[in-house]
Scaffold this active site. Structure first.
Site, mmCIF file in Angstrom:
data_model
loop_
_atom_site.group_PDB
_atom_site.id
_atom_site.type_symbol
_atom_site.label_atom_id
_atom_site.label_comp_id
_atom_site.label_asym_id
_atom_site.label_seq_id
_atom_site.Cartn_x
_atom_site.Cartn_y
_atom_site.Cartn_z
ATOM 1 N N GLY A 54 0.864 -1.178 0.000
ATOM 2 C CA GLY A 54 0.000 0.000 0.000
ATOM 3 C C GLY A 54 0.896 1.222 0.000
ATOM 4 O O GLY A 54 2.108 1.119 -0.233
ATOM 5 N N LEU A 55 0.324 2.387 0.299
ATOM 6 C CA LEU A 55 1.162 3.589 0.230
ATOM 7 C C LEU A 55 2.329 3.517 1.193
ATOM 8 O O LEU A 55 3.442 3.939 0.864
ATOM 9 C CB LEU A 55 0.313 4.824 0.481
ATOM 10 C CG LEU A 55 -0.428 5.246 -0.786
ATOM 11 C CD1 LEU A 55 -1.449 6.326 -0.502
ATOM 12 C CD2 LEU A 55 0.552 5.721 -1.858
ATOM 13 N N ALA A 56 2.103 2.941 2.382
ATOM 14 C CA ALA A 56 3.198 2.859 3.344
ATOM 15 C C ALA A 56 4.261 1.875 2.864
ATOM 16 O O ALA A 56 5.456 2.207 2.795
ATOM 17 C CB ALA A 56 2.667 2.445 4.716
ATOM 18 N N SER B 30 -16.651 10.386 -0.008
ATOM 19 C CA SER B 30 -15.519 11.091 0.596
ATOM 20 C C SER B 30 -15.925 12.288 1.459
ATOM 21 O O SER B 30 -16.862 13.016 1.150
ATOM 22 C CB SER B 30 -14.609 11.583 -0.527
ATOM 23 O OG SER B 30 -13.689 12.499 -0.008
ATOM 24 N N ARG C 217 -14.613 13.583 12.201
ATOM 25 C CA ARG C 217 -15.508 12.464 11.881
ATOM 26 C C ARG C 217 -16.242 11.901 13.087
ATOM 27 O O ARG C 217 -17.415 11.554 12.989
ATOM 28 C CB ARG C 217 -14.685 11.347 11.238
ATOM 29 C CG ARG C 217 -14.187 11.759 9.896
ATOM 30 C CD ARG C 217 -13.220 10.776 9.316
ATOM 31 N NE ARG C 217 -12.811 11.268 8.001
ATOM 32 C CZ ARG C 217 -11.929 10.678 7.229
ATOM 33 N NH1 ARG C 217 -11.342 9.578 7.637
ATOM 34 N NH2 ARG C 217 -11.621 11.179 6.062
ATOM 35 N N GLU D 41 -1.129 2.296 8.330
ATOM 36 C CA GLU D 41 -2.316 2.101 9.178
ATOM 37 C C GLU D 41 -2.124 0.985 10.196
ATOM 38 O O GLU D 41 -2.800 0.951 11.218
ATOM 39 C CB GLU D 41 -3.545 1.828 8.290
ATOM 40 C CG GLU D 41 -4.838 1.885 9.079
ATOM 41 C CD GLU D 41 -6.104 1.762 8.239
ATOM 42 O OE1 GLU D 41 -6.055 2.051 7.026
ATOM 43 O OE2 GLU D 41 -7.140 1.372 8.807
HETATM 44 C C1 LIG Z 1 -12.779 4.169 0.919
HETATM 45 C C2 LIG Z 1 -11.607 4.795 1.619
HETATM 46 C C3 LIG Z 1 -11.224 6.081 1.307
HETATM 47 C C4 LIG Z 1 -10.155 6.664 1.963
HETATM 48 N N1 LIG Z 1 -9.797 7.943 1.633
HETATM 49 C C5 LIG Z 1 -8.743 8.516 2.260
HETATM 50 C C6 LIG Z 1 -8.331 9.835 1.913
HETATM 51 O O1 LIG Z 1 -8.908 10.486 1.066
HETATM 52 N N2 LIG Z 1 -7.263 10.353 2.565
HETATM 53 C C7 LIG Z 1 -6.583 9.664 3.520
HETATM 54 O O2 LIG Z 1 -5.621 10.189 4.065
HETATM 55 N N3 LIG Z 1 -6.940 8.397 3.836
HETATM 56 C C8 LIG Z 1 -7.991 7.807 3.239
HETATM 57 N N4 LIG Z 1 -8.354 6.526 3.566
HETATM 58 C C9 LIG Z 1 -7.492 5.748 4.478
HETATM 59 C C10 LIG Z 1 -6.274 5.249 3.702
HETATM 60 O O3 LIG Z 1 -6.655 4.856 2.418
HETATM 61 C C11 LIG Z 1 -5.600 4.062 4.385
HETATM 62 O O4 LIG Z 1 -5.452 4.303 5.742
HETATM 63 C C12 LIG Z 1 -4.217 3.844 3.782
HETATM 64 O O5 LIG Z 1 -4.296 3.738 2.392
HETATM 65 C C13 LIG Z 1 -3.572 2.599 4.367
HETATM 66 O O6 LIG Z 1 -2.353 2.391 3.693
HETATM 67 P P1 LIG Z 1 -1.357 1.248 4.159
HETATM 68 O O7 LIG Z 1 -0.230 1.260 3.192
HETATM 69 O O8 LIG Z 1 -1.053 1.373 5.578
HETATM 70 O O9 LIG Z 1 -2.196 -0.103 3.999
HETATM 71 P P2 LIG Z 1 -2.993 -0.740 2.746
HETATM 72 O O10 LIG Z 1 -3.175 0.206 1.628
HETATM 73 O O11 LIG Z 1 -4.199 -1.383 3.358
HETATM 74 O O12 LIG Z 1 -2.022 -1.854 2.215
HETATM 75 C C14 LIG Z 1 -1.826 -3.057 2.912
HETATM 76 C C15 LIG Z 1 -0.840 -3.879 2.119
HETATM 77 O O13 LIG Z 1 -0.468 -5.007 2.900
HETATM 78 C C16 LIG Z 1 -0.597 -6.195 2.136
HETATM 79 N N5 LIG Z 1 -0.887 -7.251 3.087
HETATM 80 C C17 LIG Z 1 -1.823 -7.305 4.063
HETATM 81 N N6 LIG Z 1 -1.693 -8.429 4.774
HETATM 82 C C18 LIG Z 1 -0.659 -9.118 4.240
HETATM 83 C C19 LIG Z 1 -0.029 -10.356 4.540
HETATM 84 N N7 LIG Z 1 -0.410 -11.102 5.580
HETATM 85 N N8 LIG Z 1 0.992 -10.755 3.741
HETATM 86 C C20 LIG Z 1 1.414 -10.002 2.697
HETATM 87 N N9 LIG Z 1 0.883 -8.813 2.394
HETATM 88 C C21 LIG Z 1 -0.149 -8.379 3.156
HETATM 89 C C22 LIG Z 1 -1.690 -5.913 1.145
HETATM 90 O O14 LIG Z 1 -1.541 -6.765 0.043
HETATM 91 C C23 LIG Z 1 -1.383 -4.451 0.811
HETATM 92 O O15 LIG Z 1 -0.373 -4.397 -0.152
HETATM 93 C C24 LIG Z 1 -9.444 5.941 2.937
HETATM 94 C C25 LIG Z 1 -9.831 4.642 3.253
HETATM 95 C C26 LIG Z 1 -10.914 4.074 2.618
HETATM 96 C C27 LIG Z 1 -11.350 2.713 3.020
#
Ligand SMILES: Cc1cc2nc3c(=O)[nH]c(=O)nc-3n(C[C@H](O)[C@H](O)[C@H](O)COP(=O)(O)OP(=O)(O)OC[C@H]3O[C@@H](n4cnc5c(N)ncnc54)[C@H](O)[C@@H]3O)c2cc1C
Length: 659
Positions: A44-46, A286, A339, A445
């Protein structure tokens, strides 16, 4: 004796801490970088930003995700935008103000020094993404445009229509692809981390399942970073992608990583309401829509009843009979309150019988005023894809003219209701984003770090990218600095064999239950329990009942689950069963934490602790801490460990969005 947590926050005043940290940081000798391997789980983004940055810095990165491409990570769902303190609008924004708004928005339950660092690096993120070619919206003159999100009185949210997450992820993915091409990052798509391997007290690798062949594989590295997202899907219905799960985080928790503030769950006020019992997913509208949309319910109960019976439509109710309750209750922030505040206010109106759909569980989000003022074209430029998405799902187009009363044109309003959206709690990390297990880091997250008890809109993308591009690549070096002198850990070690054997045995156990219930039917029931007893309004009594019901349902899961197929090859039901096993652990953890926190703060609302006006009532004397939970074994109560919060720069007070 109570355990003491070292959060590794450098000494000194808050604004100086990050500088202080960097000044004393131990960097890896460039010659050694080539020898050091880092596992990053998640794209994901992180995860994608961290993997790309670590690869670019010279480390060997192994990057895993469950989807068939990093571009399909849940982050692409993010719609509204990303915050930064650029002050392009010249409206008085600053790093301090973003810091202050975030701490206040989180109801004074975040770690101050982390939030200041986040606000500081926010501006770098925008520069980085623009350099990658992310097509942020621009003003007519070419400057980057901004809009406002909840909990702020400035415009600091950068956006790309309603697809900000997707565009940011494409930017991160292009950087990641460069590193794949340069052979610094090796991608493992459709691989799922099943366990973290601990050798001599340090994280030294993972066991991952190739989701296509079903085979378990061992990977060793000098450090492991998890970036695996949040646990919102514990509630079954949420705005999260269907594949979101918390198994990696829960597995780390089982192996000794503390889990912090699990009860801080965000319920987003503007989602399309539930419309039946066959649904498996909820859709977010949104928060950006609250810039131009006004939230209301009827003033008169007879109008509400007519709306519920379907004998009246929203556009037939004239201006003077509408209750714009957020503008009425919170004049200073109006529709842009945070929120948690907006969600509770919607629930309060619906609980009093003013809901506007057939279930009585919806309020209106209306664009009539802004369309009359700005024209439909401008509104479509800002929210076109969101209007289309709403129409596709509900068959109502919010830009359709529906009525004219006393010369005022009324357009068809959206109907919205709060839904589970984001989880502020997560794996506990120190200032360096390292968990309580040395060598194991958590970002995005899936950690608990920056949002306290409530996250402000557009701050998740900011935190994920701050962690991935600008924080972890620095802080992880402190740990890695002396790792090059350690011998490489072999995956033949007994610790790897034992972890793999345990994962394999778990899969056999689940397949051999051979009961009668599908994973989804049990998950749905768990979701009902969570929403009913551990949802928007919690009580001690309800939480105890919820915990009891979860225990009973978990027994049903262990004895009456049916998973078709075998371990070999692709078996999505088996993967879902593993996720559900972990949602049980997570759900109970959320309830334990909520039960132990006898106060209301941010997204954690205990009905016993509220002001006369129905606002959250904190208890700073007894609960001014991060609640960290240590796993004690299945069926046993986890142990609570407290990290006291210390505020230097911000005065802790009661949140006020009224004036
Ligand atoms: C509908 C929606 C709209 C949103 N809009 C906004 C916004 O406008 N602005 C904002 O700031 N935030 C927004 N958010 C929140 C934001 O999108 C998320 O908090 C953020 O994208 C999380 O990013 P992340 O990289 O931490 O995790 P994620 O994007 O959830 O990525 C998780 C990654 O981990 C991998 N993964 C998970 N478990 C495993 C495993 N066991 N083994 C291998 N890989 C695994 C997945 O494949 C994925 O690549 C929104 C959320 C939603 C649901």
């Amino acid at each position: 004796m109570a355990k003491v947590i070292d959060s590794k926050i450098p000494a000194g005043p808050v604004p100086e801490k990050w500088k202080e940290y960097k000044a004393h940081q131990r960097l890896v000798n460039p010659k050694n970088k080539l020898k050091l391997d880092v596992i990053v789980v998640g794209t994901g983004l992180a995860g994608a930003s961290a993997a790309a940055s670590l690869g670019e810095m010279g480390f060997n990165v192994y990057n895993f995700c469950i989807q068939d491409s990093p571009r399909r990570a849940h982050s692409i769902a993010a719609q509204g935008g990303i915050n930064a303190a650029k002050c392009y609008q010249n409206d008085g924004d600053s790093v301090y103000r973003l810091f202050y708004d975030t701490v206040k928005g989180g109801d004074y339950r975040a770690r101050e020094a982390n939030v200041y660092r986040l606000a500081e690096v926010s501006n770098n993120i925008i520069d980085q993404c623009v350099a990658q070619g992310v097509p942020f919206a621009r003003e007519y003159g070419g400057m980057l445009a901004n809009r406002s999100f909840g909990g702020a009185q400035v415009s600091r949210t950068f956006y790309a229509k309603g697809q900000t997450g997707q565009q940011l992820l494409l930017g991160a993915y292009s950087s990641l692809s460069c590193q794949v091409q340069a052979k610094k990052v090796k991608l493992y798509t459709r691989y799922e981390m099943e366990d973290v391997v601990i050798v001599d007290g340090r994280a030294r690798g993972i066991i991952a399942k190739n989701l296509v062949t079903g085979k378990l594989e061992r990977f060793s590295a000098n450090a492991v970073v998890i970036a695996t997202g949040g646990y919102g899907n514990t509630y079954f219905l949420s705005t999260n992608a269907m594949g979101c799960n918390c198994s990696a985080a829960v597995q780390c928790y089982r192996k000794g990583a503390y889990f912090a503030n699990p009860s801080y769950v965000q319920i987003h006020p503007t989602c399309i309401p539930v419309h039946g019992d066959k649904q498996s997913k909820l859709t977010l509208m949104s928060e950006s829509l609250r810039n131009d949309g006004r939230i209301w319910v009827p003033k008169k109960i007879e109008d509400a009843k007519a709306l519920q019976a379907g004998t009246k439509q929203g556009w037939e109710i004239p201006e003077e009979d509408r209750d714009y309750y957020l503008e009425r209750r919170y004049p200073a922030f109006g529709n842009l309150v945070p929120r948690d505040v907006a969600s509770r206010a919607a629930k309060e109106r619906c609980d009093k019988g003013f809901g506007v759909n057939n279930t009585g569980l919806a309020v209106f989000l209306d664009f009539s005023e802004s369309i009359n003022r700005l024209g439909l074209d401008i509104i479509m430029q800002r929210y076109g894809n969101l209007f289309e998405m709403y129409e596709e799902i509900t068959d109502v187009f919010p830009g359709d003219l529906a009525n004219e009363i006393n010369g005022v044109k009324y357009y068809k309003p959206m109907m919205i209701y709060p839904a589970i959206h984001y989880t502020m709690g997560g794996i506990w990390v120190d200032y360096e984003l390292q968990t309580s297990i040395p060598g194991l880091f958590a970002i995005g997250e899936c950690n608990f770090s920056d949002h306290g008890a409530n996250r402000l809109g557009a701050s998740a993308l900011m935190q994920g990218l701050a962690d991935g591009y600008f924080v972890l690549p620095y802080t992880i070096q402190n740990y890695l600095a002396d790792q090059a002198v350690w011998p490489k850990v072999s995956t033949d070690l007994p610790e790897f064999a034992a972890a793999e054997k345990a994962v394999d045995a778990e899969m056999d156990r689940l397949l051999n239950i051979k009961g009668k219930r599908s994973v989804d039917s049990i998950h749905k029931e768990l979701g009902h329990i969570m929403w009913e007893y551990v949802g928007m309004g919690r009580t001690a009594e309800g939480l105890k009942t919820g915990l009891k019901k979860m225990h009973e349902l978990e027994k049903e899961f262990d004895s009456n689950l049916f998973v078709p197929g075998t371990k070999e090859g692709l078996n999505i039901e088996l993967d879902k069963a593993i996720h559900l096993r972990d949602f049980f652990t997570m759900g109970q953890l959320v309830a334990f934490d909520a039960l132990s926190r006898n106060e209301s703060c941010g997204g954690h609302f205990r009905e016993e602790y509220q002001t006369e006006e129905g606002e959250a009532k904190r208890d700073d004397e007894n609960y001014f801490y991060v609640g960290c939970w240590e796993y004690q074994g299945k069926g046993k109560e986890p142990e609570l460990i407290k990290e006291p919060l210390e505020y230097e720069a911000i005065k802790v007070q009661t949140r006020n969005y009224k004036n």
